[in-house]
Motif scaffolding. Structure first.
Motif, PDB file in Angstrom:
ATOM      1  N   ILE A  63      38.767  46.965  28.544  1.00 31.41           N
ATOM      2  CA  ILE A  63      38.586  47.773  27.341  1.00 31.41           C
ATOM      3  C   ILE A  63      37.608  47.070  26.415  1.00 31.41           C
ATOM      4  N   ARG A  64      36.610  47.814  25.951  1.00 30.71           N
ATOM      5  CA  ARG A  64      35.643  47.283  25.011  1.00 30.71           C
ATOM      6  C   ARG A  64      35.684  48.113  23.723  1.00 30.71           C
ATOM      7  N   ASP A  65      34.632  48.067  22.930  1.00 31.59           N
ATOM      8  CA  ASP A  65      34.647  48.722  21.614  1.00 31.59           C
ATOM      9  C   ASP A  65      34.979  50.214  21.715  1.00 31.59           C
ATOM     10  N   ASN A  66      34.052  50.992  22.239  1.00 30.46           N
ATOM     11  CA  ASN A  66      34.276  52.430  22.366  1.00 30.46           C
ATOM     12  C   ASN A  66      34.036  52.887  23.805  1.00 30.46           C
ATOM     13  N   TYR A  67      34.247  51.976  24.741  1.00 33.27           N
ATOM     14  CA  TYR A  67      34.047  52.295  26.146  1.00 33.27           C
ATOM     15  C   TYR A  67      34.919  51.368  26.982  1.00 33.27           C
ATOM     16  N   CYS A  68      34.938  51.622  28.271  1.00 31.25           N
ATOM     17  CA  CYS A  68      35.637  50.758  29.221  1.00 31.25           C
ATOM     18  C   CYS A  68      34.671  50.390  30.341  1.00 31.25           C
ATOM     19  N   THR A  69      34.975  49.331  31.023  1.00 36.28           N
ATOM     20  CA  THR A  69      34.216  48.921  32.193  1.00 36.28           C
ATOM     21  C   THR A  69      35.174  48.771  33.355  1.00 36.28           C
ATOM     22  N   VAL A  70      34.826  49.337  34.496  1.00 33.29           N
ATOM     23  CA  VAL A  70      35.637  49.166  35.700  1.00 33.29           C
ATOM     24  C   VAL A  70      34.804  48.411  36.725  1.00 33.29           C
ATOM     25  N   VAL A  71      35.408  47.398  37.333  1.00 36.89           N
ATOM     26  CA  VAL A  71      34.717  46.603  38.341  1.00 36.89           C
ATOM     27  C   VAL A  71      35.570  46.532  39.600  1.00 36.89           C
ATOM     28  N   HIS A  72      34.925  46.254  40.712  1.00 33.71           N
ATOM     29  CA  HIS A  72      35.617  46.047  41.984  1.00 33.71           C
ATOM     30  C   HIS A  72      35.249  44.650  42.470  1.00 33.71           C
ATOM     31  N   HIS A  73      36.230  43.761  42.528  1.00 31.07           N
ATOM     32  CA  HIS A  73      35.959  42.356  42.819  1.00 31.07           C
ATOM     33  C   HIS A  73      35.588  42.106  44.277  1.00 31.07           C
ATOM     34  N   GLN A  74      35.881  43.027  45.170  1.00 26.05           N
ATOM     35  CA  GLN A  74      35.448  42.891  46.563  1.00 26.05           C
ATOM     36  C   GLN A  74      34.066  43.490  46.765  1.00 26.05           C
ATOM     37  N   LYS A  75      33.910  44.743  46.369  1.00 27.05           N
ATOM     38  CA  LYS A  75      32.667  45.455  46.619  1.00 27.05           C
ATOM     39  C   LYS A  75      31.560  45.078  45.638  1.00 27.05           C
ATOM     40  N   GLY A  76      31.951  44.504  44.498  1.00 26.76           N
ATOM     41  CA  GLY A  76      30.949  44.157  43.503  1.00 26.76           C
ATOM     42  C   GLY A  76      30.455  45.335  42.698  1.00 26.76           C
ATOM     43  N   ASN A  77      31.106  46.492  42.797  1.00 29.25           N
ATOM     44  CA  ASN A  77      30.720  47.658  42.009  1.00 29.25           C
ATOM     45  C   ASN A  77      31.092  47.444  40.546  1.00 29.25           C
ATOM     46  N   VAL A  78      30.313  48.028  39.657  1.00 27.54           N
ATOM     47  CA  VAL A  78      30.617  47.987  38.227  1.00 27.54           C
ATOM     48  C   VAL A  78      30.131  49.280  37.598  1.00 27.54           C
ATOM     49  N   GLU A  79      30.877  49.784  36.636  1.00 24.06           N
ATOM     50  CA  GLU A  79      30.475  51.031  35.985  1.00 24.06           C
ATOM     51  C   GLU A  79      31.012  51.056  34.565  1.00 24.06           C
ATOM     52  N   ILE A  80      30.166  51.529  33.648  1.00 22.14           N
ATOM     53  CA  ILE A  80      30.583  51.761  32.273  1.00 22.14           C
ATOM     54  C   ILE A  80      31.209  53.141  32.226  1.00 22.14           C
ATOM     55  N   ILE A  81      32.441  53.235  31.783  1.00 26.79           N
ATOM     56  CA  ILE A  81      33.137  54.520  31.799  1.00 26.79           C
ATOM     57  C   ILE A  81      33.723  54.839  30.425  1.00 26.79           C
ATOM     58  N   HIS A  82      33.942  56.125  30.197  1.00 33.96           N
ATOM     59  CA  HIS A  82      34.570  56.600  28.962  1.00 33.96           C
ATOM     60  C   HIS A  82      36.066  56.298  29.038  1.00 33.96           C
ATOM     61  N   PRO A  83      36.721  56.016  27.902  1.00 30.19           N
ATOM     62  CA  PRO A  83      38.172  55.772  27.929  1.00 30.19           C
ATOM     63  C   PRO A  83      38.969  56.880  28.608  1.00 30.19           C
ATOM     64  N   SER A  84      38.508  58.125  28.494  1.00 31.74           N
ATOM     65  CA  SER A  84      39.224  59.230  29.142  1.00 31.74           C
ATOM     66  C   SER A  84      39.160  59.108  30.661  1.00 31.74           C
ATOM     67  N   GLU A  85      38.060  58.532  31.186  1.00 29.12           N
ATOM     68  CA  GLU A  85      37.968  58.313  32.626  1.00 29.12           C
ATOM     69  C   GLU A  85      38.922  57.209  33.059  1.00 29.12           C
ATOM     70  N   ALA A  86      39.038  56.162  32.237  1.00 27.52           N
ATOM     71  CA  ALA A  86      40.011  55.104  32.520  1.00 27.52           C
ATOM     72  C   ALA A  86      41.430  55.662  32.470  1.00 27.52           C
ATOM     73  N   PHE A  87      41.672  56.595  31.565  1.00 27.63           N
ATOM     74  CA  PHE A  87      42.973  57.257  31.451  1.00 27.63           C
ATOM     75  C   PHE A  87      43.331  57.948  32.769  1.00 27.63           C
ATOM     76  N   ILE A  88      42.368  58.639  33.357  1.00 34.31           N
ATOM     77  CA  ILE A  88      42.601  59.322  34.625  1.00 34.31           C
ATOM     78  C   ILE A  88      42.906  58.323  35.728  1.00 34.31           C
ATOM     79  N   LEU A  89      42.130  57.234  35.807  1.00 35.15           N
ATOM     80  CA  LEU A  89      42.371  56.216  36.834  1.00 35.15           C
ATOM     81  C   LEU A  89      43.771  55.624  36.701  1.00 35.15           C
ATOM     82  N   SER A  90      44.215  55.430  35.470  1.00 37.60           N
ATOM     83  CA  SER A  90      45.519  54.795  35.255  1.00 37.60           C
ATOM     84  C   SER A  90      46.687  55.674  35.689  1.00 37.60           C
TER      85      SER A  90
END
Length: 456
Positions: free
Chosen positions: A16-43
């Motif tokens: 969780i950051r200021d007005n956004y979230c970041t999701v990373v994958h420690h195996q694949k090395g993927n990273v993406e800046i996502i909206h909090p609502s997208e993080a809500f769906i993942l959770s």
């Protein structure tokens, strides 16, 4: 409504950051800046929700019509599929409390005229050397004496990046395994919780090297391999006695549980061997097999020696072979990487996000827009003179961002295009190479008339 058989991967992490979230994958090395609502769906994904359940929760939480909520949740699951794993039933609990993501998010995806307040990605060019001279290489042959980034400088940069909240690191440039302190640098990154995936030609993955990387916390790596035979491999890479070393290196990594992505660049030289190459990589249990023509990737330099580049017939043949092989190996992730795909139509706009979301540091300490641009007029500073925090959105970096988002500095076609603020003329480096100006129209773009917004 059907069941959503996915949960968030144990290797995925949401920050969780200021007005956004970041999701990373420690195996694949993927990273993406996502909206909090997208993080809500993942959770919410627990392997037992139906599509209707998820849409109902999203609709009620965000106060929107059910059909709109269903459309959004479906798009998010497809978009962030790299961070999910298939589940065979309900999990005991969700990894994140959905309520923590209920805060106002950004209205516009971070862009060059809307950069993140703090960088989330760090690129380090640890060396300017490589023991291969691949015929298709976008970096070309380095005739100058190779230079390694000083270990203490690299460790200082990593420490500063962690304090800034950077969540993802990568190694840009030539062959990172040539750096004498590679394991210590990898350990500095992983011990601070950053995701890392870097590319190597694989020839230096000795038993000792693999042991050091695994102990350092390496979870995933990309290995370049373009041919199924030693003869063809050595011809393409212009190296000697390296094919068996690459194969052995991949096998060592797999034996230690490291996630393996292979990347193969296809030209007219190795087109006919693609089927055999994929068979070999599938037999070696590669986790992800990426096959693409020369210059695949939106930010690659045009290779000076382009005589072997596939023509339209060759591209069609390659895509067909990859599709057929993906069907043959349904349990493998086999991907066709098409360099032109981002510019097929108005829904495929691509822009250079790195200057808005992260920092690329060259071996000499220069902070560059990307690993390919070394123009002193586009540098944001040097880490030998200033801390990362001072450089990020400092006067030189802001000057570059303002240039890239100023309609008055782009060419006539871009100036009249309604998508300019989405792409900012695409890849600056390709524009410079092919049209002589960093802020000219990306040479792959079909032009403003074809890139009109679909909802216009």
């Amino acid at each position: 409504m059907s069941l959503i058989p996915f949960t968030l991967s144990s290797f995925a992490e949401i920050f969780i950051r200021d007005n956004y979230c970041t999701v990373v994958h420690h195996q694949k090395g993927n990273v993406e800046i996502i909206h909090p609502s997208e993080a809500f769906i993942l959770s919410l994904l627990d392997g037992a929700l139906t599509e209707e359940d998820l849409a109902l929760v999203f609709s009620g939480t965000y106060g929107m019509p059910l059909d709109a909520a269903a459309s959004i949740t479906s798009v998010v699951i497809r978009k962030l599929g790299h961070y999910l794993v298939r589940s065979h039933g309900a999990t005991e609990c969700c990894r994140y409390d959905p309520l923590t993501f209920l805060f106002p998010g950004f209205e516009k995806q971070p862009n060059l005229d809307n950069p993140l307040p703090k960088p989330q990605m760090l690129g380090l060019a640890l060396t300017t050397g490589c023991n291969f001279r691949c015929r298709y290489c976008s970096l070309g042959v380095n005739t100058a004496a190779p230079r390694n980034m000083d270990k203490d400088l690299a460790l200082r940069i990593i420490n500063e990046a962690a304090k800034l909240g950077v969540v993802h690191a990568s190694f840009g440039g030539w062959e990172p395994l040539l750096h004498p302190d590679i394991s210590e640098i990898v350990s500095a990154i992983t011990s601070r919780g950053m995701a890392l995936l870097f590319s190597t030609n694989g020839s230096l993955l000795s038993g000792q090297m693999v042991d050091g990387l695994v102990k350092a916390g390496l979870k995933g790596i990309q290995v370049s391999i373009d041919a199924p035979t030693a003869e063809m491999h050595h011809y393409i890479t212009r190296s000697d006695n390296t094919f068996d070393k690459v194969i052995s290196g991949i096998e060592r990594l797999k034996a230690r549980g490291v996630w393996i992505k292979t990347r193969s660049v296809i030209t007219s030289l190795n087109l006919e061997s693609v089927s055999s190459l994929i068979d070999m990589l599938a037999d070696m249990d590669a986790d992800q097999i990426t096959i693409g023509p020369q210059h695949s990737g939106s930010c690659h330099v045009r290779c000076e020696n382009s005589a072997d580049k596939l023509d339209p017939t060759g591209l069609e043949s390659l895509q067909k072979m990859v599709t057929e092989k993906a069907a043959q190996y349904p349990d493998r992730e086999i991907i066709y990487g098409d360099p032109e795909k981002p510019w097929y139509g108005p829904d495929d706009v691509v822009f250079c996000s790195h200057p808005a979301t992260g920092m690329m540091v060259a071996a000499n300490g220069d902070v560059q827009p990307c690993e390919f641009i070394h123009d002193k007029y586009l540098l944001s500073g040097n880490v030998r003179d200033s801390a990362l925090e001072e450089i990020w959105l400092g006067p030189d970096h802001r000057r570059f961002l303002e240039k890239a988002s100023n309609p008055e500095l782009v060419d006539a076609e871009c100036k009249r295009c309604e998508r300019l603020q989405d792409c900012h003329t695409g890849c600056f480096n390709l524009s410079k190479i092919e049209r002589g100006d960093y802020f000219a129209k990306d040479p792959r773009c079909p032009g403003p008339d074809r890139m009109k917004k679909t909802n216009a």
